[in-house]
Design an enzyme around this catalytic site. Sequence first.
Site, PDB file in Angstrom:
ATOM      1  CG  HIS A 182      16.548  64.808  80.634  1.00 51.41           C
ATOM      2  ND1 HIS A 182      16.622  64.526  81.977  1.00 51.41           N
ATOM      3  CD2 HIS A 182      17.613  65.615  80.356  1.00 51.41           C
ATOM      4  CE1 HIS A 182      17.691  65.128  82.491  1.00 51.41           C
ATOM      5  NE2 HIS A 182      18.307  65.801  81.532  1.00 51.41           N
ATOM      6  CD  GLU A 212      27.987  68.815  76.533  1.00 53.88           C
ATOM      7  OE1 GLU A 212      28.349  69.992  76.670  1.00 53.88           O
ATOM      8  OE2 GLU A 212      28.648  67.838  76.870  1.00 53.88           O
ATOM      9  CG  ASP A 213      22.879  66.647  74.706  1.00 48.27           C
ATOM     10  OD1 ASP A 213      24.095  66.714  74.972  1.00 48.27           O
ATOM     11  OD2 ASP A 213      22.043  66.129  75.458  1.00 48.27           O
ATOM     12  CG  ASP A 253      20.835  67.294  84.236  1.00 50.18           C
ATOM     13  OD1 ASP A 253      20.087  66.622  83.503  1.00 50.18           O
ATOM     14  OD2 ASP A 253      22.072  67.381  84.074  1.00 50.18           O
ATOM     15  CG  ASP A 259      16.520  58.420 113.489  1.00 51.23           C
ATOM     16  OD1 ASP A 259      17.092  57.305 113.478  1.00 51.23           O
ATOM     17  OD2 ASP A 259      17.029  59.444 113.001  1.00 51.23           O
TER      18      ASP A 259
HETATM   19 MN    MN Z   1      20.318  66.788  81.242  1.00 50.33          MN
END
Ligand code: MN
Length: 512
Positions: A47, A75-76, A137, A258
């Site tokens: 990721h 954070e993780d 992200d 369009d």
């Molecule tokens: Mn992320």
Amino acid sequence: MTSVKDIQASMRSTEQADLALVKKAYDFSELAHKDHARYSGEPYFTHPAAVAKLLAEAGADAETIAAGLLHDTVEDVGVLPETIETEFGRDVRFLVEGVTKLGHHKYRGAERHAESLRRLLVATSEDVRVLLVKLMDRYHNMTTLDAVPSDKRRRIALETLEIYAPIADRLGMGWVKKELEDMAFPYVDPDAYAHTREIMKQKSKETFEGLQKVRALLQRELAHAGIKSFRTDQRVKGLYSLYTKLERKKKDITQVYDVAALRVIVPESQDCYAALGVVHRLFKPLPGEIKDYIAFPKPNGYQSIHTTVVTPQAGIVEVQIRSEAMHKAAQYGIASHMSYKELGDRGKDAFRALSSAWLSGLLPLLSKKTGKVASPASPAWLKELAEAHDTLASSEEFIAGMKEDFFEHRVFVFTPNGDVVDLPLGASPLDFAYAIHSDIGNHTVGAKVNGKLVALDTNLANGDRVEILTRPSGKPNRKWLEYVKTSLARKHIRGALNEREEAAREEERRKR
Ligand code: MN
């Protein structure tokens, strides 16, 4: 897995220090995330690596790309912000913390809408690059939304549609907006999505063959007319964009011209008008459907000429004409202008041609040129907004204010030495004077716009060069409160008036 070579190859910068920073962040993040997996079962590091690649492709600088690699490490996996600062410098730490603060709160429609916007604004008002990382992200998370538990899917998709896509649009990042919308649409409203897709399928079948013929004809005529090294392509309208247009046109597909459009991309902007001439000689234009977004860019800076013509081969067709530079800007918006080096060549005149919102993103970079701001901070209007809305109690009030402010036009005017001042639409020379300094505001006796004396209640226009005339004896009067739009100016004028009244009362007392 995206390799560090993939990312580096997409980078605009080829400087050793930049490449090394990205490599270091890559290795650091890979190690930090090594024990984690995504919902899909893939290694988690896929990721951040993908986010970094997207940022590199969008033209972001090395620090932003490094922040993309590191954005989930605090954070993780509990990496300390201090560690990021030691290893990668203060800016990268700031960006990572900014993205982290946007955080993982739950989005539940209107009530959370305000909170999402507020967080986004506060984080972004310090450094607009936070928003770029967050957008990419979200973009990558949307490409893998299928693997996310179903109860979360709709919430994430809704937030994408209501918050992130409009912001991508506001920043002029056309392809990001389109793709975010189309990835979110099926989760947010499956029925409308299926229905719109069906309409698109029918419509495009009849349109495309004809369009090929039109395109071939047009290519020949452009070459005949001596327009060199142009290219053409076809673009298909996004499904969500088609859906909202259908809603506006009372669901009448024959009123949407369009669905598919022909695009003519020419080397320089002056070639655009020559190409327009060729198109109109070949096919009759629909009156009232010619839009010159080159002379009048959209608020997000978008530039192109759109014309709708009647062709024997494919019926009514929209043709979009733009230069290579406009094409690139329409895809990547604010990000495509993030390189200082490129800005150096453009000069001040080029900036004047850019539209208001667009300029707001560039403003700090311009100031950098004159040596006043050290980092690409965010547009002043974002900061103002974040502060103004920070204190608003109710969510509805916040959203209403947001819609007005965020999507409202701004005017950008110039000081005599070419610095840009960002003001709300309808601002007067007094707003300008107070934006420069309260002392200048308080001693204003007159103003010149583009070299001519004007009244103090004149509405400033984009690109105006404003000069304030001051005198030590000059002072505010009550009428001024009606002339100003900004709360800053109003605050200072009130302050000065109060002070004067206070002084006058004091004088009275002493006399008695
Ligand atoms: Mn992320």
